[in-house]
Design an enzyme around this catalytic site. Structure first.
Site, PDB file in Angstrom:
ATOM      1  N   LYS A 256      21.813  61.565 110.960  1.00  0.00           N
ATOM      2  CA  LYS A 256      21.201  61.672 112.302  1.00  0.00           C
ATOM      3  C   LYS A 256      20.825  60.294 112.841  1.00  0.00           C
ATOM      4  O   LYS A 256      21.056  60.007 114.005  1.00  0.00           O
ATOM      5  CB  LYS A 256      19.951  62.577 112.273  1.00  0.00           C
ATOM      6  CG  LYS A 256      20.239  64.014 111.880  1.00  0.00           C
ATOM      7  CD  LYS A 256      19.041  64.923 112.086  1.00  0.00           C
ATOM      8  CE  LYS A 256      17.857  64.609 111.186  1.00  0.00           C
ATOM      9  NZ  LYS A 256      18.092  64.848 109.750  1.00  0.00           N
TER      10      LYS A 256
ATOM     11  N   ARG B   8      11.804  71.028 114.090  1.00  0.00           N
ATOM     12  CA  ARG B   8      12.131  71.381 112.707  1.00  0.00           C
ATOM     13  C   ARG B   8      11.640  72.775 112.339  1.00  0.00           C
ATOM     14  O   ARG B   8      11.839  73.191 111.198  1.00  0.00           O
ATOM     15  CB  ARG B   8      11.472  70.372 111.776  1.00  0.00           C
ATOM     16  CG  ARG B   8      12.416  69.287 111.232  1.00  0.00           C
ATOM     17  CD  ARG B   8      11.552  68.390 110.387  1.00  0.00           C
ATOM     18  NE  ARG B   8      12.192  67.597 109.404  1.00  0.00           N
ATOM     19  CZ  ARG B   8      12.463  66.310 109.511  1.00  0.00           C
ATOM     20  NH1 ARG B   8      12.283  65.685 110.642  1.00  0.00           N
ATOM     21  NH2 ARG B   8      12.928  65.644 108.484  1.00  0.00           N
TER      22      ARG B   8
ATOM     23  N   ARG C 126      20.425  55.546 100.011  1.00  0.00           N
ATOM     24  CA  ARG C 126      19.587  54.997 101.098  1.00  0.00           C
ATOM     25  C   ARG C 126      18.269  54.476 100.537  1.00  0.00           C
ATOM     26  O   ARG C 126      17.746  53.468 101.000  1.00  0.00           O
ATOM     27  CB  ARG C 126      19.352  56.089 102.146  1.00  0.00           C
ATOM     28  CG  ARG C 126      18.594  55.605 103.364  1.00  0.00           C
ATOM     29  CD  ARG C 126      18.621  56.630 104.466  1.00  0.00           C
ATOM     30  NE  ARG C 126      17.522  57.570 104.354  1.00  0.00           N
ATOM     31  CZ  ARG C 126      17.309  58.604 105.193  1.00  0.00           C
ATOM     32  NH1 ARG C 126      18.137  58.828 106.176  1.00  0.00           N
ATOM     33  NH2 ARG C 126      16.287  59.403 105.032  1.00  0.00           N
TER      34      ARG C 126
ATOM     35  N   ARG D 226      11.875  53.571 102.083  1.00  0.00           N
ATOM     36  CA  ARG D 226      11.133  54.809 102.341  1.00  0.00           C
ATOM     37  C   ARG D 226      10.745  55.463 101.021  1.00  0.00           C
ATOM     38  O   ARG D 226      11.607  55.798 100.219  1.00  0.00           O
ATOM     39  CB  ARG D 226      11.993  55.778 103.166  1.00  0.00           C
ATOM     40  CG  ARG D 226      12.000  55.452 104.630  1.00  0.00           C
ATOM     41  CD  ARG D 226      12.866  56.417 105.395  1.00  0.00           C
ATOM     42  NE  ARG D 226      12.504  57.826 105.198  1.00  0.00           N
ATOM     43  CZ  ARG D 226      12.936  58.809 105.973  1.00  0.00           C
ATOM     44  NH1 ARG D 226      13.734  58.542 106.982  1.00  0.00           N
ATOM     45  NH2 ARG D 226      12.581  60.053 105.748  1.00  0.00           N
TER      46      ARG D 226
ATOM     47  N   ARG E 245      12.687  68.011 100.012  1.00  0.00           N
ATOM     48  CA  ARG E 245      12.923  67.883 101.460  1.00  0.00           C
ATOM     49  C   ARG E 245      14.109  68.745 101.907  1.00  0.00           C
ATOM     50  O   ARG E 245      14.064  69.367 102.957  1.00  0.00           O
ATOM     51  CB  ARG E 245      13.163  66.416 101.821  1.00  0.00           C
ATOM     52  CG  ARG E 245      11.854  65.627 101.830  1.00  0.00           C
ATOM     53  CD  ARG E 245      12.099  64.140 101.716  1.00  0.00           C
ATOM     54  NE  ARG E 245      12.824  63.587 102.813  1.00  0.00           N
ATOM     55  CZ  ARG E 245      13.618  62.518 102.713  1.00  0.00           C
ATOM     56  NH1 ARG E 245      13.785  61.912 101.554  1.00  0.00           N
ATOM     57  NH2 ARG E 245      14.227  62.061 103.772  1.00  0.00           N
TER      58      ARG E 245
END
Ligand code: AMP
Length: 191
Positions: A14, A89, A128, A134, A146
């Site tokens: 995204k 969401r 990532r 993060r 998640r």
């Protein structure tokens, strides 16, 4: 205004596709994840509360993110349009967004849903995590949590837009440029 929802599980691409869409269509980016991380960075009370949930891979309460989006819409009333990234969401968030946009005499043109299977998502998020900094990308159990939150609470949001005839599924695996081309075909057909 031309407003789109960019949808998909964590790691679907995204963020990457948002940048491409913004560059081509001049939309204003509204990412609740980015807004929450900015609150954490600024050390606000909201940020402190959100951090606990985000670090556990759990969604923050609807009223928190809806409030943030309401503020941003008010502050950007003259935008060409918005790209909602990571929002809505949940179904209540989707309903709240429709109501908010109605206030400004506008609506969602479409939901672009990036389709990526679970094993690929986990692989991408771990990769990532090596560079993103993060905390929620660093640990496989947290990543799985998640994805589970997505499947339980967020996936039904696609159906909400499908019922409005606004859902467009795009294959999110393969070359970034090809995925972007597929997104553009949908957006160009609607503008
Ligand atoms: P993201 O950057 O979109 O992956 O979001 C990171 C984290 O922020 C999520 O795992 C949630 O804890 C929280 N978050 C972001 N957007 C929302 C939202 N729309 N509703 C609830 N929680 C959110």
């Amino acid at each position: 205004m031309f407003n789109i929802v960019l949808f998909g599980p964590p790691g679907a691409g995204k963020g990457t596709q948002s940048s491409n869409i913004i560059a081509k269509y001049g939309l204003t980016h509204l990412s609740t994840g980015d807004l929450l991380r900015a609150e954490i960075q600024a050390g606000t009370e909201l940020g402190l509360k959100a951090k606990e949930l985000m670090d556990a891979g759990i969604l923050v309460p609807d009223e928190v993110v809806i409030g943030m989006i309401a503020n941003k819409l008010e502050a950007n009333q003259h935008a060409t349009g918005f790209i909602f990234d990571g929002f809505p969401r949940t179904i209540p968030q989707a309903e709240a967004l429709d109501a908010l946009l109605e206030k400004y005499n506008t609506s969602i043109a479409c939901m672009i849903s990036l389709q990526v299977e679970q094993n690929e998502l986990i692989k991408r998020l771990i990769a990532r995590g090596m560079t993103s900094g993060r905390p929620d990308d660093q640990n496989e159990d947290l990543i799985k949590k998640r994805v589970e939150e997505y499947l339980n609470k967020t996936a039904p949001v696609a159906d909400y837009y499908n019922k409005q005839g606004k859902l467009y599924n795009i294959n999110g695996i393969g070359a970034i440029e090809k995925i972007f081309e597929d997104i553009c075909k949908v957006l160009d057909s609607l503008q």
